[in-house]
Design a protein around this motif. Sequence first.
Motif, PDB file in Angstrom:
ATOM      1  N   GLU A  28      87.685 -24.615  -3.161  1.00  0.00           N
ATOM      2  CA  GLU A  28      87.172 -23.254  -3.234  1.00  0.00           C
ATOM      3  C   GLU A  28      87.369 -22.603  -1.868  1.00  0.00           C
ATOM      4  N   CYS A  29      87.829 -21.373  -1.855  1.00  0.00           N
ATOM      5  CA  CYS A  29      87.986 -20.614  -0.615  1.00  0.00           C
ATOM      6  C   CYS A  29      86.616 -20.042  -0.238  1.00  0.00           C
ATOM      7  N   ARG A  30      85.973 -20.641   0.745  1.00  0.00           N
ATOM      8  CA  ARG A  30      84.614 -20.210   1.123  1.00  0.00           C
ATOM      9  C   ARG A  30      84.626 -18.844   1.802  1.00  0.00           C
ATOM     10  N   THR A  31      85.670 -18.559   2.534  1.00  0.00           N
ATOM     11  CA  THR A  31      85.770 -17.245   3.166  1.00  0.00           C
ATOM     12  C   THR A  31      85.859 -16.160   2.101  1.00  0.00           C
ATOM     13  N   CYS A  32      86.668 -16.419   1.068  1.00  0.00           N
ATOM     14  CA  CYS A  32      86.808 -15.454  -0.030  1.00  0.00           C
ATOM     15  C   CYS A  32      85.474 -15.259  -0.750  1.00  0.00           C
ATOM     16  N   ARG A  33      84.735 -16.337  -0.894  1.00  0.00           N
ATOM     17  CA  ARG A  33      83.455 -16.256  -1.608  1.00  0.00           C
ATOM     18  C   ARG A  33      82.452 -15.398  -0.834  1.00  0.00           C
ATOM     19  N   LYS A  34      82.486 -15.532   0.490  1.00  0.00           N
ATOM     20  CA  LYS A  34      81.589 -14.718   1.314  1.00  0.00           C
ATOM     21  C   LYS A  34      81.917 -13.234   1.158  1.00  0.00           C
ATOM     22  N   ASN A  35      83.181 -12.936   0.914  1.00  0.00           N
ATOM     23  CA  ASN A  35      83.619 -11.557   0.716  1.00  0.00           C
ATOM     24  C   ASN A  35      83.533 -11.139  -0.750  1.00  0.00           C
TER      25      ASN A  35
END
Length: 100
Positions: A28-35
């Motif tokens: 999972e892309c955690r940076t993408c999830r934060k955005n």
Amino acid sequence: MGEEFIRSELEYIPAKVKVIDLYRETFECRTCRKNEHFSIEKPQIPASVIPHSIATPSAIAHTMQQKYEYAVPLYRQEKQWQQLGIKLNTRSFHKPENKY
């Protein structure tokens, strides 16, 4: 004092078959999830020798050698695989041969 050569012995080690389970991890892309944009990444799957087949290169090579070098009929090869604990039927052998 020394050692004396007595003889050489030949030991037969029967064939062994193992099942290799392949897994792939999902990330999972955690940076993408934060955005607030959900993104899942999966690596590519290793290609099989014959699509949708459980056969590995060594299993295919063994089958082809038995059939073409030693003239072992497919129904006897099927019995040999069953003795090793692998349930196949002769129809599954015919598919790869049609491609060669």
